[in-house]
Write an enzyme that holds these catalytic residues in place. Sequence first.
Site, PDB file in Angstrom:
ATOM      1  N   LYS A  79      11.392 101.591   1.413  1.00 41.66           N
ATOM      2  CA  LYS A  79      11.168 102.606   0.021  1.00 41.66           C
ATOM      3  C   LYS A  79      12.520 102.918  -0.348  1.00 41.66           C
ATOM      4  O   LYS A  79      13.617 102.831   0.400  1.00 41.66           O
ATOM      5  CB  LYS A  79      10.512 104.011   0.972  1.00 41.66           C
ATOM      6  CG  LYS A  79       9.868 104.892  -0.105  1.00 41.66           C
ATOM      7  CD  LYS A  79       8.236 104.452  -0.369  1.00 41.66           C
ATOM      8  CE  LYS A  79       7.772 105.233  -1.246  1.00 41.66           C
ATOM      9  NZ  LYS A  79       6.468 105.156  -1.660  1.00 41.66           N
ATOM     10  N   GLY A 183      -9.026 117.084  -6.977  1.00 40.75           N
ATOM     11  CA  GLY A 183      -7.874 116.455  -7.677  1.00 40.75           C
ATOM     12  C   GLY A 183      -8.486 115.255  -8.564  1.00 40.75           C
ATOM     13  O   GLY A 183      -8.998 114.159  -8.237  1.00 40.75           O
ATOM     14  N   GLY A 185      -6.927 113.308 -11.086  1.00 36.20           N
ATOM     15  CA  GLY A 185      -5.839 112.752 -11.813  1.00 36.20           C
ATOM     16  C   GLY A 185      -5.883 111.377 -11.937  1.00 36.20           C
ATOM     17  O   GLY A 185      -6.849 110.784 -12.335  1.00 36.20           O
ATOM     18  N   VAL A 187      -5.769 108.920 -10.224  1.00 33.18           N
ATOM     19  CA  VAL A 187      -6.797 108.040  -9.414  1.00 33.18           C
ATOM     20  C   VAL A 187      -8.268 109.040  -9.304  1.00 33.18           C
ATOM     21  O   VAL A 187      -9.356 108.261  -9.257  1.00 33.18           O
ATOM     22  CB  VAL A 187      -6.192 107.778  -7.820  1.00 33.18           C
ATOM     23  CG1 VAL A 187      -7.212 107.319  -7.008  1.00 33.18           C
ATOM     24  CG2 VAL A 187      -5.074 107.073  -7.886  1.00 33.18           C
ATOM     25  N   TYR A 189      -9.772 110.790 -11.463  1.00 29.57           N
ATOM     26  CA  TYR A 189     -10.607 110.549 -12.122  1.00 29.57           C
ATOM     27  C   TYR A 189     -11.538 109.228 -12.486  1.00 29.57           C
ATOM     28  O   TYR A 189     -12.369 109.248 -12.734  1.00 29.57           O
ATOM     29  CB  TYR A 189      -9.960 111.185 -13.706  1.00 29.57           C
ATOM     30  CG  TYR A 189     -11.131 111.331 -14.616  1.00 29.57           C
ATOM     31  CD1 TYR A 189     -11.453 112.731 -14.883  1.00 29.57           C
ATOM     32  CD2 TYR A 189     -11.902 110.638 -15.457  1.00 29.57           C
ATOM     33  CE1 TYR A 189     -12.582 113.118 -15.816  1.00 29.57           C
ATOM     34  CE2 TYR A 189     -12.645 110.773 -16.433  1.00 29.57           C
ATOM     35  CZ  TYR A 189     -13.171 112.193 -16.253  1.00 29.57           C
ATOM     36  OH  TYR A 189     -14.206 112.289 -17.512  1.00 29.57           O
TER      37      TYR A 189
HETATM   38  P1  NAD Z   1      -1.925 112.656 -10.041  1.00 28.30           P
HETATM   39  O1  NAD Z   1      -0.525 113.411 -10.234  1.00 28.30           O
HETATM   40  O2  NAD Z   1      -2.424 111.903 -11.344  1.00 28.30           O
HETATM   41  O3  NAD Z   1      -3.195 113.554  -9.798  1.00 28.30           O
HETATM   42  C1  NAD Z   1      -3.125 114.510  -8.856  1.00 28.30           C
HETATM   43  C2  NAD Z   1      -4.397 115.672  -9.580  1.00 28.30           C
HETATM   44  O4  NAD Z   1      -4.476 116.588  -8.753  1.00 28.30           O
HETATM   45  C3  NAD Z   1      -3.861 116.201 -10.745  1.00 28.30           C
HETATM   46  O5  NAD Z   1      -4.927 116.235 -11.818  1.00 28.30           O
HETATM   47  C4  NAD Z   1      -3.500 117.744 -10.194  1.00 28.30           C
HETATM   48  O6  NAD Z   1      -3.748 118.913 -11.396  1.00 28.30           O
HETATM   49  C5  NAD Z   1      -4.386 117.929  -9.451  1.00 28.30           C
HETATM   50  N1  NAD Z   1      -4.197 118.979  -8.468  1.00 28.30           N
HETATM   51  C6  NAD Z   1      -2.752 119.245  -7.964  1.00 28.30           C
HETATM   52  N2  NAD Z   1      -2.996 120.121  -7.002  1.00 28.30           N
HETATM   53  C7  NAD Z   1      -4.203 120.343  -6.572  1.00 28.30           C
HETATM   54  C8  NAD Z   1      -4.937 121.373  -5.841  1.00 28.30           C
HETATM   55  N3  NAD Z   1      -4.473 122.084  -4.951  1.00 28.30           N
HETATM   56  N4  NAD Z   1      -6.274 121.208  -5.868  1.00 28.30           N
HETATM   57  C9  NAD Z   1      -7.038 120.458  -6.746  1.00 28.30           C
HETATM   58  N5  NAD Z   1      -6.398 119.427  -7.781  1.00 28.30           N
HETATM   59  C10 NAD Z   1      -5.062 119.796  -7.504  1.00 28.30           C
HETATM   60  O7  NAD Z   1      -1.732 111.610  -8.964  1.00 28.30           O
HETATM   61  P2  NAD Z   1      -2.543 110.412  -8.732  1.00 28.30           P
HETATM   62  O8  NAD Z   1      -1.581 109.074  -8.871  1.00 28.30           O
HETATM   63  O9  NAD Z   1      -3.943 110.589  -9.050  1.00 28.30           O
HETATM   64  O10 NAD Z   1      -2.400 110.526  -6.987  1.00 28.30           O
HETATM   65  C11 NAD Z   1      -3.223 111.277  -6.243  1.00 28.30           C
HETATM   66  C12 NAD Z   1      -2.777 111.127  -4.828  1.00 28.30           C
HETATM   67  O11 NAD Z   1      -3.025 109.744  -4.310  1.00 28.30           O
HETATM   68  C13 NAD Z   1      -1.449 111.564  -4.524  1.00 28.30           C
HETATM   69  O12 NAD Z   1      -1.334 112.123  -3.110  1.00 28.30           O
HETATM   70  C14 NAD Z   1      -0.785 110.120  -4.333  1.00 28.30           C
HETATM   71  O13 NAD Z   1       0.089 109.948  -3.507  1.00 28.30           O
HETATM   72  C15 NAD Z   1      -1.920 109.256  -3.935  1.00 28.30           C
HETATM   73  N6  NAD Z   1      -1.686 107.688  -4.143  1.00 28.30           N
HETATM   74  C16 NAD Z   1      -1.828 107.582  -5.473  1.00 28.30           C
HETATM   75  C17 NAD Z   1      -1.753 106.065  -5.669  1.00 28.30           C
HETATM   76  C18 NAD Z   1      -1.838 105.307  -6.971  1.00 28.30           C
HETATM   77  O14 NAD Z   1      -2.136 104.500  -7.315  1.00 28.30           O
HETATM   78  N7  NAD Z   1      -1.597 106.510  -8.204  1.00 28.30           N
HETATM   79  C19 NAD Z   1      -1.894 105.215  -4.690  1.00 28.30           C
HETATM   80  C20 NAD Z   1      -1.815 105.520  -3.258  1.00 28.30           C
HETATM   81  C21 NAD Z   1      -1.858 107.107  -3.224  1.00 28.30           C
END
Ligand code: NAD
Length: 348
Positions: A79, A183, A185, A187, A189
């Site tokens: 990382k 959440g 976001g 992922v 959605y």
């Molecule tokens: P993102 O920022 O697009 O989505 C996060 C969502 O959570 C947002 O819509 C935000 O408004 C919402 N949120 C924040 N705090 C909240 C709360 N207290 N209660 C409810 N909703 C809340 O992030 P993402 O890319 O969708 O990633 C989501 C999680 O998955 C993160 O922990 C990330 O580390 C993990 N992750 C993501 C990926 C990837 O490919 N994007 C891969 C592995 C792990």
Amino acid sequence: SVFDHKEFDQHENVAFINDEVTGLRAIIAVHNTALGPSLGGCRMYPYADSAAALTDVLRLAKGMTYKAALANLPQGGGKSVIIADPRADKTPELMRKMGSFVDSLQGQYIVAEDSGIAVQDIKYMAENTAYAGGLSAHFNYLGESADGNPSPATAYGVYVGMAAAVAFRLGKSLADVTVAIQGLGQVGYRLAEHLHAAGAKLIVADTYQPNVDRAITELGAKAVAIADIHKVAAEVFSPCAMGASINSDTIHEIQAVVIAGAANNQLASDDFGEVLLARDILYAPDYVINAAGIIDLYHQSIKSTPEQLKAHIESIGDTLTDIFKRSQAENQATNMIANLLAEAKFKK
Ligand code: NAD
């Protein structure tokens, strides 16, 4: 200190750069390369100090080793962190210099996106190194363009993993359960869309109201308050927002019998895995179920077919089922079993 640091775990290499011309201050940590070159995102964050950055990069690099091992990838864990504000301090020159820094490790570390880093930043880095991934994620989801975003792959992996967990714990398909998603976001959605298509009922919460409104309109989801999503009556709780949502305040309020979500570091501490086991709540270890993003990265690098990538992502379900069986047979928490299985691979 590095070698005496509490997060130091026999990391193979920890490299630092301080470039006065571009202002780049960064650290690369390579945890373990027994299975292959280390792969992991670059995080750009305005850390309070270099100690906080070092703590983060050592911990995250180690996590990537475990994730890659259980995703059956010929890759290790690494990382990098850039100590700067992604909104204020980004320049093409800084990213190019980061590319040169990555290149100086001669392939021991392959960089990709993490929070604060976009595809364009990786493109600048790639001008100075061949060891850059995440430029064209190729998991094609509902016709989305392959723009380097790993989230469609991650969402599909979580969906497949959740189906395996629900089948194991309840002997049901996703069509017969209610899933509470925390959440919506990148992922969360997309996961909700898969679940809706499979016939699952959805209860959702997000701090960003437009995401919630969209889920209500498009997916027939029921919305609840942020403070309530972990304790609603649903078979599955899916943390897809921030880490540590399973903590001393929430763990005894959870009604779900399956926890399966995308968020990293869902358990505030490893011990909570034991509490979930005692409560007969089946926990899909986070780094196993959310690994499809790096699986996608790997498949970009070997230029495989979409079918090969999809099959690899779907193997997450089998890996989880193996973990669940062993957890049941040995009466040990699933997160601990996952760690043991990963270590058996990379410590050989
Ligand atoms: P993102 O920022 O697009 O989505 C996060 C969502 O959570 C947002 O819509 C935000 O408004 C919402 N949120 C924040 N705090 C909240 C709360 N207290 N209660 C409810 N909703 C809340 O992030 P993402 O890319 O969708 O990633 C989501 C999680 O998955 C993160 O922990 C990330 O580390 C993990 N992750 C993501 C990926 C990837 O490919 N994007 C891969 C592995 C792990």
